[in-house]
Design a protein around this motif. Structure first.
Motif, PDB file in Angstrom:
ATOM      1  N   THR A 139       4.842  14.354  56.013  1.00 10.03           N
ATOM      2  CA  THR A 139       4.012  13.153  55.853  1.00 10.03           C
ATOM      3  C   THR A 139       2.633  13.528  55.316  1.00 10.03           C
ATOM      4  O   THR A 139       2.132  12.904  54.371  1.00 10.03           O
ATOM      5  CB  THR A 139       3.884  12.406  57.196  1.00 10.03           C
ATOM      6  N   LEU A 140       2.037  14.541  55.899  1.00 13.31           N
ATOM      7  CA  LEU A 140       0.710  14.981  55.461  1.00 13.31           C
ATOM      8  C   LEU A 140       0.741  15.467  54.010  1.00 13.31           C
ATOM      9  O   LEU A 140      -0.128  15.105  53.212  1.00 13.31           O
ATOM     10  CB  LEU A 140       0.188  16.091  56.377  1.00 13.31           C
ATOM     11  N   ILE A 141       1.732  16.246  53.664  1.00 14.99           N
ATOM     12  CA  ILE A 141       1.851  16.765  52.293  1.00 14.99           C
ATOM     13  C   ILE A 141       1.959  15.603  51.303  1.00 14.99           C
ATOM     14  O   ILE A 141       1.288  15.589  50.269  1.00 14.99           O
ATOM     15  CB  ILE A 141       3.054  17.724  52.179  1.00 14.99           C
ATOM     16  N   LYS A 142       2.787  14.624  51.618  1.00 14.43           N
ATOM     17  CA  LYS A 142       2.956  13.465  50.727  1.00 14.43           C
ATOM     18  C   LYS A 142       1.653  12.677  50.596  1.00 14.43           C
ATOM     19  O   LYS A 142       1.266  12.287  49.489  1.00 14.43           O
ATOM     20  CB  LYS A 142       4.082  12.557  51.229  1.00 14.43           C
ATOM     21  N   ILE A 143       0.986  12.454  51.725  1.00 12.28           N
ATOM     22  CA  ILE A 143      -0.284  11.714  51.691  1.00 12.28           C
ATOM     23  C   ILE A 143      -1.296  12.431  50.807  1.00 12.28           C
ATOM     24  O   ILE A 143      -1.921  11.831  49.935  1.00 12.28           O
ATOM     25  CB  ILE A 143      -0.845  11.522  53.115  1.00 12.28           C
ATOM     26  N   LEU A 144      -1.446  13.727  51.022  1.00 11.37           N
ATOM     27  CA  LEU A 144      -2.429  14.488  50.254  1.00 11.37           C
ATOM     28  C   LEU A 144      -2.052  14.584  48.786  1.00 11.37           C
ATOM     29  O   LEU A 144      -2.896  14.455  47.898  1.00 11.37           O
ATOM     30  CB  LEU A 144      -2.608  15.888  50.849  1.00 11.37           C
ATOM     31  N   PHE A 145      -0.780  14.813  48.501  1.00  8.27           N
ATOM     32  CA  PHE A 145      -0.353  14.979  47.109  1.00  8.27           C
ATOM     33  C   PHE A 145      -0.571  13.696  46.297  1.00  8.27           C
ATOM     34  O   PHE A 145      -1.024  13.744  45.160  1.00  8.27           O
ATOM     35  CB  PHE A 145       1.119  15.399  47.035  1.00  8.27           C
ATOM     36  N   PHE A 146      -0.243  12.567  46.870  1.00 11.30           N
ATOM     37  CA  PHE A 146      -0.323  11.310  46.119  1.00 11.30           C
ATOM     38  C   PHE A 146      -1.653  10.588  46.242  1.00 11.30           C
ATOM     39  O   PHE A 146      -1.873   9.581  45.570  1.00 11.30           O
ATOM     40  CB  PHE A 146       0.834  10.380  46.506  1.00 11.30           C
ATOM     41  N   SER A 147      -2.544  11.098  47.058  1.00 13.05           N
ATOM     42  CA  SER A 147      -3.855  10.473  47.191  1.00 13.05           C
ATOM     43  C   SER A 147      -4.667  10.706  45.922  1.00 13.05           C
ATOM     44  O   SER A 147      -4.849  11.853  45.495  1.00 13.05           O
ATOM     45  CB  SER A 147      -4.605  11.053  48.383  1.00 13.05           C
ATOM     46  N   PRO A 148      -5.184   9.647  45.300  1.00 11.98           N
ATOM     47  CA  PRO A 148      -5.976   9.821  44.077  1.00 11.98           C
ATOM     48  C   PRO A 148      -7.263  10.611  44.305  1.00 11.98           C
ATOM     49  O   PRO A 148      -7.803  11.195  43.369  1.00 11.98           O
ATOM     50  CB  PRO A 148      -6.287   8.402  43.613  1.00 11.98           C
ATOM     51  N   GLU A 149      -7.730  10.668  45.547  1.00 13.62           N
ATOM     52  CA  GLU A 149      -8.966  11.391  45.841  1.00 13.62           C
ATOM     53  C   GLU A 149      -8.761  12.900  45.950  1.00 13.62           C
ATOM     54  O   GLU A 149      -9.720  13.670  45.914  1.00 13.62           O
ATOM     55  CB  GLU A 149      -9.599  10.898  47.155  1.00 13.62           C
ATOM     56  N   THR A 150      -7.522  13.322  46.098  1.00 13.34           N
ATOM     57  CA  THR A 150      -7.236  14.753  46.233  1.00 13.34           C
ATOM     58  C   THR A 150      -7.602  15.476  44.944  1.00 13.34           C
ATOM     59  O   THR A 150      -7.241  15.036  43.855  1.00 13.34           O
ATOM     60  CB  THR A 150      -5.751  14.980  46.578  1.00 13.34           C
ATOM     61  N   HIS A 151      -8.317  16.579  45.088  1.00  9.11           N
ATOM     62  CA  HIS A 151      -8.717  17.378  43.927  1.00  9.11           C
ATOM     63  C   HIS A 151      -7.460  17.964  43.267  1.00  9.11           C
ATOM     64  O   HIS A 151      -6.536  18.389  43.962  1.00  9.11           O
ATOM     65  CB  HIS A 151      -9.660  18.504  44.376  1.00  9.11           C
ATOM     66  N   PRO A 152      -7.421  17.999  41.934  1.00  5.34           N
ATOM     67  CA  PRO A 152      -6.241  18.538  41.235  1.00  5.34           C
ATOM     68  C   PRO A 152      -5.855  19.961  41.665  1.00  5.34           C
ATOM     69  O   PRO A 152      -4.672  20.290  41.715  1.00  5.34           O
ATOM     70  CB  PRO A 152      -6.636  18.492  39.763  1.00  5.34           C
ATOM     71  N   VAL A 153      -6.815  20.796  41.991  1.00  7.67           N
ATOM     72  CA  VAL A 153      -6.514  22.163  42.435  1.00  7.67           C
ATOM     73  C   VAL A 153      -5.781  22.132  43.781  1.00  7.67           C
ATOM     74  O   VAL A 153      -4.833  22.898  44.001  1.00  7.67           O
ATOM     75  CB  VAL A 153      -7.805  23.022  42.524  1.00  7.67           C
TER      76      VAL A 153
END
Length: 173
Positions: free
Chosen positions: A37-51
Motif C-alpha cells: 500500500t505504501l509503495i503504491k501511494i508513494l509511486f503514484f503520488s504526483p508530489e513524489t520526487h522522480p528520483v
C-alpha cells in the motif's frame, strides 16, 4: 497512518530516496500488505520526487498484481505521467510479455536517450522471441529513427541492445 504521511512528505525530496526504499523493505518483512500500500501511494503520488519514484519502481514491479501492472502500462500509453523513466523501470520488474508492444512503440516514438535505454533494459527482462528480434534490430541499426540520433547516441543504443540481447539469450528457454 501518520507515518505514511511523514514518508509522503519526505518523498518530495530526492535526498530521502534510499531511506524510503529501506523503510519500505523493512515494512515488507513485517507486513507485506501495508508495504505494498505504501509503495503504491508513494509511486503514484504526483508530489513524489522522480528520483524517489525511480528508486521505488523495482518494488512496485515485484508486486504480483495484474491491475497494478495494467495501471502502470496505461500511464505509459496515455502519457499520464511526466516520469516515464519510472514507469518503464517498473515494467521491467513486472517482466510481463503484455508490455512488449507498448515498450517497442515507446522506443520508436520517444526521442529521449534515457527513456530508450531504460526501454532496452526493460525488454531484456522479458524473454520472448519478439524482444530478441527487436533488440537485434536495434543492435544492427535496423530501426528507422525520427529524428535520427547523433552517432554517439546510436552507439550507446547499440551497446545497450547488445547487453540486453546477451541477458535475453542467456535466459531464453
Amino acid at each position: 497512518m501518520d507515518s505514511f504521511e511523514k514518508l509522503k512528505s519526505l518523498a518530495k525530496d530526492e535526498a530521502y530516496s534510499e531511506r524510503i526504499v529501506q523503510v519500505t523493505k523493512e515494512l515488507k518483512s513485517r507486513n507485506v500488505e501495508e508495504a505494498h500500500t505504501l509503495i503504491k501511494i508513494l509511486f503514484f503520488s504526483p508530489e513524489t520526487h522522480p528520483v524517489v519514484r525511480y528508486a521505488l519502481a523495482p518494488q512496485l514491479g515485484q508486486i504480483n498484481n495484474p491491475q497494478l501492472f495494467n495501471q502502470v502500462l496505461s500511464y505509459l500509453i496515455l502519457k499520464a505521467s511526466a516520469d516515464t523513466l519510472s514507469l518503464i523501470r517498473a515494467l521491467k520488474y513486472f517482466a510481463r510479455p503484455e508490455a512488449i508492444v507498448t515498450l517497442i512503440q515507446s522506443f520508436q516514438q520517444d526521442n529521449f536517450l534515457p527513456e530508450r535505454l531504460e526501454i532496452l533494459d526493460a525488454l531484456a527482462s522479458i524473454h520472448t522471441p519478439e524482444t530478441i528480434e527487436f533488440l537485434s534490430q536495434v543492435y544492427n541499426n535496423q530501426i528507422n529513427y525520427e529524428p535520427v540520433p547523433e552517432p554517439k547516441e546510436l552507439q550507446m543504443l547499440r551497446e545497450h541492445a547488445s547487453s540486453a540481447l546477451s541477458k535475453c539469450l542467456m535466459r531464453f528457454d
